[in-house]
Design an enzyme around this catalytic site. Structure first.
Site, PDB file in Angstrom:
ATOM      1  N   ASP A   1       0.922  -1.288  -0.089  1.00  0.00           N
ATOM      2  CA  ASP A   1      -0.056  -0.029  -0.099  1.00  0.00           C
ATOM      3  C   ASP A   1       0.871   1.191   0.099  1.00  0.00           C
ATOM      4  O   ASP A   1       0.578   2.207   0.744  1.00  0.00           O
ATOM      5  CB  ASP A   1      -0.949   0.008   1.165  1.00  0.00           C
ATOM      6  CG  ASP A   1      -2.259   1.020   0.983  1.00  0.00           C
ATOM      7  OD1 ASP A   1      -2.485   1.345  -0.185  1.00  0.00           O
ATOM      8  OD2 ASP A   1      -2.767   1.231   1.905  1.00  0.00           O
ATOM      9  N   LEU A   2       1.700   1.232  -0.770  1.00  0.00           N
ATOM     10  CA  LEU A   2       2.835   2.502  -0.926  1.00  0.00           C
ATOM     11  C   LEU A   2       2.287   3.616  -1.542  1.00  0.00           C
ATOM     12  O   LEU A   2       1.913   3.043  -2.836  1.00  0.00           O
ATOM     13  CB  LEU A   2       4.083   1.956  -1.557  1.00  0.00           C
ATOM     14  CG  LEU A   2       5.193   2.856  -1.534  1.00  0.00           C
ATOM     15  CD1 LEU A   2       5.614   3.152  -0.087  1.00  0.00           C
ATOM     16  CD2 LEU A   2       6.491   2.547  -2.589  1.00  0.00           C
TER      17      LEU A   2
END
Length: 236
Positions: free
Chosen positions: A83-84
């Protein structure tokens, strides 16, 4: 695994507890704000130097996650963030006030946050199959930054984080959310279709008068990192 994380570009977990059956996580305090807040609320305009420094900080933190942990056989066990994105990049000593007490410009410093979706790459086949059936693998992360192999429900590795990194870089360069812009934007519901067929928001790169991306360092890096084939994406 998060307990063992210790890197200057990753937010540290200090402890945890429960209160009235509610879990409480204690992390280090960061006085800065997230990158998306700085770009879209504070209207910060990072220089190329700022963008490169942020990119290096994120790459250093992600390289640590992907390489620092080994199993009993001394094999690397990458931790995939999954979930960058700009809301998970926290800035210290940064905008809107870059000036220190002596009037000298302070260098921006980024810490990666939110490991709620992080997982170890070494899943057994049974768990991986179950995850695909329940939607875990296709439901993780955020659509605007998500790699095509996740959107397709395929097996994936740590290269999904490299794809998301490219979207963050394009976001820094254009100062717009991925697939959004002043002159062009894509309906969010169409993003999965476009990404899985190989389309990219190239208008968010630095372009010439004809609208073609220039062949400068950042553009080349972004395009390598969002390659459709994970094997061709570089490691951090």
């Amino acid at each position: 695994c998060v307990r063992a994380v210790n890197h200057p570009n990753l937010v540290r977990l200090l402890g945890w507890a429960t209160h009235q059956s509610c879990p409480i996580v204690v992390q280090e305090y960061l006085g800065g704000k997230s990158l998306d807040h700085q770009l879209y609320v504070e209207k910060w305009q990072p220089t190329t130097e700022d963008t490169l420094k942020m990119a290096l900080d994120v790459a250093n933190g992600m390289e640590y996650l992907h390489t620092a942990f080994v199993n009993s056989d001394n094999r690397t066990m990458p931790v995939i963030h999954r979930d960058l994105k700009s809301p998970n990049l926290l800035l210290l000593h940064g905008p809107p006030d870059f000036n220190g007490g002596q009037g000298e410009k302070q260098q921006v410093w980024v810490k990666i946050a939110d490991f709620g979706l992080a997982r170890n790459k070494k899943l057994d086949a049974k768990s991986r199959s179950r995850a695909m059936r329940t939607g875990m693998m296709t439901g993780c992360g955020s659509i605007l930054w998500m790699a095509p192999e996740i959107l397709l429900g395929d097996n994936y590795n740590e290269k999904v984080d490299v794809f998301s990194f490219a979207m963050c870089l394009a976001e820094m360069r254009s100062r717009h959310l991925p697939w959004q812009g002043a002159k062009q934007r894509t309906d969010t519901t169409q993003v999965p279709y476009k990404v899985t067929r190989g389309d990219r928001p190239t208008w968010q790169l630095k372009c010439d008068k004809q609208g073609n991306p220039k062949k400068d360092f950042l553009n080349i890096l972004i395009q390598r990192c969002w390659d459709q084939d994970p094997a061709r994406r570089p490691q951090f």
